[in-house]
Design a protein around this motif. Sequence first.
Motif, mmCIF file in Angstrom:
data_model
loop_
_atom_site.group_PDB
_atom_site.id
_atom_site.type_symbol
_atom_site.label_atom_id
_atom_site.label_comp_id
_atom_site.label_asym_id
_atom_site.label_seq_id
_atom_site.Cartn_x
_atom_site.Cartn_y
_atom_site.Cartn_z
ATOM 1 N N GLN A 306 0.830 -1.200 0.000
ATOM 2 C CA GLN A 306 0.000 0.000 0.000
ATOM 3 C C GLN A 306 0.868 1.255 0.000
ATOM 4 O OE1 GLN A 306 -3.031 -0.871 -0.959
ATOM 5 N NE2 GLN A 306 -4.194 -0.075 0.769
ATOM 6 N N GLU A 307 1.917 1.217 0.771
ATOM 7 C CA GLU A 307 2.841 2.353 0.856
ATOM 8 C C GLU A 307 3.475 2.646 -0.497
ATOM 9 O OE1 GLU A 307 7.332 2.932 2.534
ATOM 10 O OE2 GLU A 307 5.932 1.875 3.842
ATOM 11 N N GLN A 308 3.785 1.587 -1.238
ATOM 12 C CA GLN A 308 4.403 1.761 -2.555
ATOM 13 C C GLN A 308 3.358 1.973 -3.659
ATOM 14 O OE1 GLN A 308 6.984 -1.662 -3.135
ATOM 15 N NE2 GLN A 308 8.605 -0.759 -1.884
ATOM 16 N N ASN A 309 2.096 2.026 -3.250
ATOM 17 C CA ASN A 309 0.998 2.226 -4.199
ATOM 18 C C ASN A 309 0.964 1.138 -5.282
ATOM 19 O OD1 ASN A 309 -1.290 3.662 -5.001
ATOM 20 N ND2 ASN A 309 -0.149 4.855 -6.504
ATOM 21 N N ILE A 310 1.303 -0.070 -4.863
ATOM 22 C CA ILE A 310 1.214 -1.223 -5.773
ATOM 23 C C ILE A 310 -0.195 -1.797 -5.651
ATOM 24 C CG2 ILE A 310 2.056 -3.544 -6.295
ATOM 25 C CD1 ILE A 310 4.789 -2.692 -5.338
ATOM 26 N N ASN A 373 9.732 -4.578 -7.127
ATOM 27 C CA ASN A 373 8.549 -5.347 -6.747
ATOM 28 C C ASN A 373 7.585 -5.519 -7.918
ATOM 29 O OD1 ASN A 373 9.492 -5.734 -4.187
ATOM 30 N ND2 ASN A 373 8.309 -4.057 -3.265
ATOM 31 N N MET A 374 7.439 -4.499 -8.730
ATOM 32 C CA MET A 374 6.591 -4.631 -9.913
ATOM 33 C C MET A 374 7.172 -5.659 -10.873
ATOM 34 S SD MET A 374 3.827 -2.938 -9.750
ATOM 35 C CE MET A 374 3.355 -2.852 -11.480
ATOM 36 N N ARG A 375 8.495 -5.683 -10.970
ATOM 37 C CA ARG A 375 9.137 -6.668 -11.846
ATOM 38 C C ARG A 375 8.863 -8.086 -11.340
ATOM 39 N NH1 ARG A 375 15.606 -7.564 -12.789
ATOM 40 N NH2 ARG A 375 15.447 -8.957 -14.574
ATOM 41 N N LEU A 376 8.906 -8.246 -10.036
ATOM 42 C CA LEU A 376 8.608 -9.545 -9.443
ATOM 43 C C LEU A 376 7.178 -9.982 -9.735
ATOM 44 C CD1 LEU A 376 10.045 -9.670 -5.789
ATOM 45 C CD2 LEU A 376 10.451 -11.329 -7.618
ATOM 46 N N LEU A 377 6.247 -9.073 -9.531
ATOM 47 C CA LEU A 377 4.835 -9.427 -9.571
ATOM 48 C C LEU A 377 4.261 -9.504 -10.977
ATOM 49 C CD1 LEU A 377 3.663 -7.205 -6.580
ATOM 50 C CD2 LEU A 377 3.963 -9.690 -6.596
ATOM 51 N N GLN A 378 4.884 -8.849 -11.929
ATOM 52 C CA GLN A 378 4.342 -8.839 -13.281
ATOM 53 C C GLN A 378 5.039 -9.806 -14.227
ATOM 54 O OE1 GLN A 378 4.406 -4.678 -14.510
ATOM 55 N NE2 GLN A 378 2.285 -4.439 -13.840
ATOM 56 N N ALA A 379 6.012 -10.551 -13.720
ATOM 57 C CA ALA A 379 6.738 -11.484 -14.584
ATOM 58 C C ALA A 379 5.830 -12.606 -15.041
ATOM 59 C CB ALA A 379 7.939 -12.053 -13.846
ATOM 60 N N LYS A 380 5.984 -12.999 -16.293
ATOM 61 C CA LYS A 380 5.289 -14.180 -16.806
ATOM 62 C C LYS A 380 6.225 -15.377 -16.676
ATOM 63 C CE LYS A 380 2.284 -11.875 -20.161
ATOM 64 N NZ LYS A 380 1.811 -11.873 -21.557
ATOM 65 N N ASN A 381 5.608 -16.566 -16.657
ATOM 66 C CA ASN A 381 6.405 -17.789 -16.482
ATOM 67 C C ASN A 381 7.362 -17.622 -15.298
ATOM 68 O OD1 ASN A 381 5.165 -19.073 -18.557
ATOM 69 N ND2 ASN A 381 6.917 -19.100 -19.927
ATOM 70 N N PHE A 382 6.791 -17.419 -14.144
ATOM 71 C CA PHE A 382 7.565 -17.087 -12.942
ATOM 72 C C PHE A 382 8.772 -17.994 -12.743
ATOM 73 C CE2 PHE A 382 5.008 -13.836 -12.192
ATOM 74 C CZ PHE A 382 4.267 -13.714 -11.029
ATOM 75 N N VAL A 383 8.598 -19.276 -13.010
ATOM 76 C CA VAL A 383 9.654 -20.226 -12.663
ATOM 77 C C VAL A 383 10.896 -20.056 -13.518
ATOM 78 C CG1 VAL A 383 8.086 -21.945 -11.742
ATOM 79 C CG2 VAL A 383 8.598 -21.945 -14.172
ATOM 80 N N VAL A 384 10.777 -19.396 -14.647
ATOM 81 C CA VAL A 384 11.958 -19.236 -15.492
ATOM 82 C C VAL A 384 12.389 -17.768 -15.581
ATOM 83 C CG1 VAL A 384 11.504 -21.264 -16.881
ATOM 84 C CG2 VAL A 384 10.510 -19.099 -17.569
ATOM 85 N N LYS A 385 11.715 -16.891 -14.833
ATOM 86 C CA LYS A 385 12.112 -15.483 -14.883
ATOM 87 C C LYS A 385 12.428 -14.995 -13.480
ATOM 88 C CE LYS A 385 10.138 -14.180 -19.308
ATOM 89 N NZ LYS A 385 9.281 -13.234 -20.038
ATOM 90 N N ASP A 386 11.632 -14.078 -12.981
ATOM 91 C CA ASP A 386 11.993 -13.374 -11.760
ATOM 92 C C ASP A 386 11.404 -13.971 -10.481
ATOM 93 O OD1 ASP A 386 13.511 -11.232 -13.001
ATOM 94 O OD2 ASP A 386 11.618 -10.690 -13.903
#
Length: 406
Positions: A306-310, A373-386
């Motif tokens: 919330q603090e980061q407005n995510i 954090n946005m990079r973490l949460l918006q990655a596709k195919n999580f297991v092979v990316k971030d």
Amino acid sequence: MSRLHQSRIADFQEVLGEPTVALSKLRELCFSGIPFDGGLRCLCWKILLNYLPLEKALWSSLLKKQRDLYSQFLKEMIIQPGIAKANLGVSREDVTLEDHPLNPNPDSRWNTYFKDNEVLLQIDKDVRRLYPDMAFFQRPTDYPCLLILDPQNEFETLRRRVEQTTLKSQTVARNRSGVTNVSSPLKTTPSSLSEYEVLPNGCEAHWEVVERILFIYAKLNPGIAYVQGMNEIVGPLYYTFATDPNSEWKEHAEADTFFCFTNLMAEIRDNFIKSLDDSQCGITYKMEKVYSTLKEKDVELYLKLQEQNIKPQFFAFRWLTLLLSQEFLLPDVIRIWDSLFADDKRFDFLLLVCCAMLTLIRDQLLEGDFTLNMRLLQAKNFVVKDYPISDVHLILKKAKELQDSK
């Protein structure tokens, strides 16, 4: 094969061997993952998605009825107006004003045909790039639709219809956000019609089967028709049924997928209807529910986001709408769906899975800034990316813990 695996298969066979399947027992078994052996997953999914009744004695007649019905859909909807259908006993009529391609009547068969082409072009674009990291959907199916491919009849394949469409002046794309994109066909893209090798006559690729399923669904459900993302829902269903080790079931993968997809969409279609977004059954409510659950389970992490407005819209929209089908590799998606389908409140459990995905990376999220954090949460195919959690079983275990702690 381990003794534990053999024991699990025996447990499934025992439950499925009863004259009336005990749904509660089946759900409990499926929640922990369904073995692929012997077509168990395919059979269980059909029961869990309310395609097959619990009474086994009804299976044979119901399957015949539904598969015959799907054949009728093919006959009625994969057609070109104005062409005789000799094999169906329909003789060609003299072309009248009502049957003329330039007839301005919005209810004319040709006008319907042209409108259908707009939907078909978007479906075609999406299914051709379905799971591009896998060769499966570009490979030929062992069971092409003979009704359409038979040279003795007048049916045309949807692929041929796309290639011959008269809508060559523009391509109309409708995405989930309601934005209409118009692009010129003169601008070639990697996903153009020539991207994949054309199969010999009498063959069709798996993506063509998926295209047909989505087109018929759109025709039968004009209120929602086709929205980008539906291809990601039907893909895992079709893949599972089309790889069934039981050839008798595998042969009917197309029809069975259609009805299971239709049943599944009946439960989640509100996610695809923009006008319902802000209602209690809409996607906005569900995204906020992820955050309210997170606040209950991990208030520190909730306050950080919330603090980061995510906002949950930044990442949970795709997670929820597509049932996590774009966040993991296909085998992991299928394993997650075992648990989703098995839970009697399956989409409440999906919210918990999303919450578990956040809490399992709480340390990284608490330390990261907005960009990381946005990079973490918006990655596709999580297991092979971030995304750092590569074991979906860990995610499901955490989600179950959250469920049990209520």
